[in-house]
Write an enzyme that holds these catalytic residues in place. Structure first.
Site, short mmCIF file in Angstrom:
data_model
loop_
_atom_site.label_atom_id
_atom_site.label_comp_id
_atom_site.label_asym_id
_atom_site.label_seq_id
_atom_site.Cartn_x
_atom_site.Cartn_y
_atom_site.Cartn_z
N HIS A 86 37.78 79.33 65.84
CA HIS A 86 38.86 78.56 66.46
C HIS A 86 39.60 79.43 67.48
O HIS A 86 40.83 79.48 67.54
CB HIS A 86 39.82 78.02 65.39
CG HIS A 86 40.65 76.85 65.87
ND1 HIS A 86 41.94 76.99 66.33
CD2 HIS A 86 40.37 75.53 66.00
CE1 HIS A 86 42.41 75.81 66.68
NE2 HIS A 86 41.47 74.90 66.48
N HIS A 107 41.95 67.32 60.28
CA HIS A 107 43.19 66.73 60.80
C HIS A 107 42.89 66.03 62.12
O HIS A 107 41.77 66.10 62.64
CB HIS A 107 44.29 67.78 60.93
CG HIS A 107 44.06 68.85 61.97
ND1 HIS A 107 42.95 69.65 61.98
CD2 HIS A 107 44.83 69.25 63.03
CE1 HIS A 107 43.04 70.50 63.00
NE2 HIS A 107 44.16 70.28 63.65
N HIS A 109 44.06 66.33 65.25
CA HIS A 109 44.12 66.89 66.60
C HIS A 109 42.73 66.69 67.22
O HIS A 109 41.71 66.87 66.54
CB HIS A 109 44.50 68.38 66.57
CG HIS A 109 45.98 68.60 66.40
ND1 HIS A 109 46.50 69.72 65.80
CD2 HIS A 109 47.04 67.83 66.77
CE1 HIS A 109 47.84 69.63 65.81
NE2 HIS A 109 48.18 68.49 66.38
N ASP A 159 40.66 68.18 69.09
CA ASP A 159 39.56 69.17 69.07
C ASP A 159 38.84 69.23 67.72
O ASP A 159 37.87 69.96 67.57
CB ASP A 159 40.07 70.56 69.50
CG ASP A 159 41.21 71.10 68.66
OD1 ASP A 159 41.93 70.29 68.03
OD2 ASP A 159 41.39 72.33 68.61
N HIS A 219 50.19 73.13 59.07
CA HIS A 219 49.92 72.95 60.49
C HIS A 219 50.94 71.96 61.06
O HIS A 219 51.78 71.45 60.32
CB HIS A 219 48.47 72.44 60.65
CG HIS A 219 47.93 72.55 62.04
ND1 HIS A 219 48.16 73.63 62.86
CD2 HIS A 219 47.14 71.71 62.77
CE1 HIS A 219 47.54 73.44 64.02
NE2 HIS A 219 46.93 72.28 63.99
ZN LIG Z 1 45.21 71.53 65.17
#
Ligand SMILES: [Zn+2]
Length: 304
Positions: free
Chosen positions: A270, A62, A64, A66, A142
């Site tokens: 994570h 995805h 994001h 990070d 998410h």
């Molecule tokens: Zn995320």
């Protein structure tokens, strides 16, 4: 034959001195697959001696930061190193614009074909199917569109028993067919059945990557009986409200998924930067699912 996972980063959000953000490399018989590419991934590859020219497929869960802020740098380095072989990138559709605008602004024309496979489906789909592996998406829950990835090794041919080649004088040109299940006929017409000539190959192995996601039982059916499961555990149980708000999971929830999916082994990662002790993640998960390990940057996990 190797089936090995190397963790390049297992922290969440911003990089810290303890953990890099998400990135992993799966090595199936020296074919390397890069899974997520957080900031600093290239440097981690150098540090942990990952042969990055061997990567032909990159999977981004995805958008994001990070999980992909290291991607542009990685693509650029491949260009600088003179890569000419095609590189396949599987990622949410917006990645195309993100890459395009950066290449355009720097007037960079990649020397290699970058093939972008834009992911949009909310159902699990096969996105790669070659001689080595089949890769399915695992739609996750998410804050933005997000997929995990299930890697399934292709079943291998049967192993021919060497002594039988001598015993029955089997010519070399027949060997491949026998490995693929054919019987062998002697000159006198006697049929030697395949089961006498070969041994079954070891079963095909599998790996599921599930990050980032809230507790989401819909994935259980997709990852059922997986050998190795990485499931995010950003938080511990006492922060489960925070986990719910941010659509992440706790170690306990990751273990629940592993147990319900009948996984063989669970890896936790994570981790939120708010924690400094990680034994509690392990304790909480192991109470539900015993065969659990914590990720750390540089850790390697082999599936036998
Ligand atoms: Zn995320």
């Amino acid at each position: 034959v190797k089936f090995q996972l190397t963790i390049l980063g297992c922290g969440s959000a911003a990089p810290t001195t303890r953990f890099n953000p998400s990135a992993q490399v799966l090595n199936i018989n020296e074919n390397l697959f890069l899974i997520d590419c957080g900031e600093g991934t290239q440097m981690q590859m150098r540090k942990f001696k990952i042969h990055f020219q061997k990567i032909d497929h990159i999977f981004i869960s995805h958008l994001h930061g990070d999980h992909f802020f290291g991607l542009m740098g990685y693509l650029s380095t491949q260009h600088l190193l003179g890569r000419t072989r095609e590189l396949n990138l599987y990622a949410p559709a917006a990645i195309e614009q993100i890459i395009h605008v950066q290449l355009k602004a720097s007037e960079t024309y990649l020397r290699y074909p970058l093939k972008i496979i834009a992911l949009t489906s909310k159902e699990s789909e096969i996105i790669l199917d070659n001689k080595i592996v089949t890769v399915n998406t695992i739609p996750l829950k998410h804050r933005i569109y997000c997929n995990g990835f299930l890697f399934k090794e292709k079943p291998r041919a049967r192993n021919i028993i060497k002594q039988k080649i001598k015993d029955f004088n089997i010519p070399i040109y027949k060997i491949n067919a026998i490995k693929n299940g054919e019987d062998f006929t002697l000159e006198n017409g006697t049929v030697i059945y395949n089961s006498e000539l070969t041994k079954a190959p070891s079963p095909a192995r599998s790996y599921a990557y599930c990050s980032d996601t809230a507790y989401f039982e819909k994935i259980i059916k997709i990852i059922e009986n997986v050998n190795l499961l990485y499931h995010e555990s950003t938080f511990i149980d006492s922060d489960k409200t925070r986990a719910k708000e941010t659509m992440h999971s706790t170690a306990f929830q990751a273990a629940e998924i592993a147990k319900k999916a009948n996984a063989n082994k669970l890896l936790l990662g994570h981790f939120s930067a708010r924690y400094h002790e990680f034994q509690i993640f392990l304790d909480e998960a192991k109470a539900v699912f015993e065969n659990t390990e914590l990720c750390s940057d540089g850790a390697c996990f082999e599936v036998e």
